[in-house]
Design an enzyme around this catalytic site. Sequence first.
Site, mmCIF file in Angstrom:
data_model
loop_
_atom_site.group_PDB
_atom_site.id
_atom_site.type_symbol
_atom_site.label_atom_id
_atom_site.label_comp_id
_atom_site.label_asym_id
_atom_site.label_seq_id
_atom_site.Cartn_x
_atom_site.Cartn_y
_atom_site.Cartn_z
ATOM 1 N N THR A 1 0.852 -1.194 0.000
ATOM 2 C CA THR A 1 0.000 0.000 0.000
ATOM 3 C C THR A 1 0.886 1.241 0.000
ATOM 4 O O THR A 1 2.088 1.155 -0.278
ATOM 5 C CB THR A 1 -0.999 -0.046 1.176
ATOM 6 N N ASN A 2 0.336 2.386 0.276
ATOM 7 C CA ASN A 2 1.109 3.627 0.269
ATOM 8 C C ASN A 2 0.609 4.542 1.381
ATOM 9 O O ASN A 2 -0.302 4.178 2.126
ATOM 10 C CB ASN A 2 1.012 4.288 -1.112
ATOM 11 N N ARG A 3 1.172 5.725 1.474
ATOM 12 C CA ARG A 3 0.901 6.582 2.624
ATOM 13 C C ARG A 3 -0.345 7.453 2.470
ATOM 14 O O ARG A 3 -0.591 8.323 3.296
ATOM 15 C CB ARG A 3 2.098 7.491 2.886
ATOM 16 N N SER A 4 -1.105 7.275 1.430
ATOM 17 C CA SER A 4 -2.285 8.134 1.252
ATOM 18 C C SER A 4 -3.276 7.900 2.394
ATOM 19 O O SER A 4 -3.610 6.765 2.718
ATOM 20 C CB SER A 4 -2.966 7.804 -0.077
#
Length: 404
Positions: free
Chosen positions: A212-215
Amino acid sequence: MRIPVLDGRRVVLGVTGSIACYKALDLASKLTQAGALVDVAMTGGAARFVTPLAFRSITHRPVVLDLFDVQSEFSVEHVALAEGADIMLVAPATANTIAKMALGLADSPVTTTFLATKAPTLIAPAMDGYMYDNPAVQENLKRLEGRGVRIVGPDAGYLASGKRGRGRMAETPELMGHARAILGRNGDLAGRSIVVSAGGSQEPIDPARVITNRSSGRMGHALAEAARDRGARTVLVTAAEGLPNPPAVKVARARTALEMAREVHASAAGADALIMAAAVSDYRPQRPSDQKLKKDAGSMTLELTRNPDILSDVQGSIIKVGFAAESQDLVENARKKMTDKGLDLIVANDITRAGSGFGAGSNKALILSGNGQVDDLPLMSKEALAHHILDRVRDLMAAGNSPP
Ligand code: CTP
């Protein structure tokens, strides 16, 4: 924080005799902080749970308790309050007051104001679960709903009686969201439909792990709320698990890029605009494992495969807005994405800047448009940026065609 659709608007808050009156204090406070002018009308029962002074201290305005108070600054109380209102909220609404409202009785400042107002009305029932289930209460609520009153809640959970059941007054954010939707329904996006995506997609590696990512999803959720507040029919496709569903918005939950693609394509068909604020993973594990992977080797390699590009794949006359989160060459990279994906606008931000980008409550962004125009916006809240973006979308829609 001021909220544009509530700022300067006149809200009559009718408070009736339930233990949930304590929640009405929070509602009055949040409405006031948002810039609304809140006039509280209370029944005698409500004043036994919470003092008028508490509301007065929060709203800085007189509280109406008595229909026949000659000292009051409101000429003929209920008429003055009712005429000036942009919206009336009855929260908490007891079974007794709901019955009186359904019948058209006028024996308290709350019921008289309701009878005299032309303003849209929202009620938040609060009562014991058995009372709420009673057919008399259900019929009264249906009757009010049939006349255009919006009923919000009640929620299920712990009740003052000590039992569990459905009867808890809806929480402040839920009530505020519906009030905002009602107040904004004739806004500058009325008649338009807007799809917004939010959050970071999650691509499963195994049942326990994801890429996933930091959004955080805050930008997309702020956009959906702002679009709703301006009258748009709004669909939010979100991967942001930490954020609640915005009230009065159609929400589709999507975790992976493929789920998000399915939901976005289904909602974008026939919509006026698509705003992709989601951070969609470009790749996903080729073969996610059904079982949790064990660390039996010294190193491991994950084979990844490309995800579809959702924004590029949406075709037709819809207005497309993308986001470019960059750590270098902001404008060049954003322009390239705009051209490659056939976008009308792109919102570019430098994620290495303090107070900007992933997870922050604020953002310092540039809005680039197809004709070469660049709006270099100052650092502002994501809510404020959402309105700037929607201003541009509105202008594009107005240039294209008028609402149906
Ligand atoms: N986007 C999309 N589908 C994808 C990937 C991105 O719709 N599979 C959208 C995002 O929601 C965003 C814009 O495209 O609006 C971002 O463009 P993109 O270049 O794909 O983003 P990044 O993956 O961050 O780009 P890169 O890694 O190439 O810098």
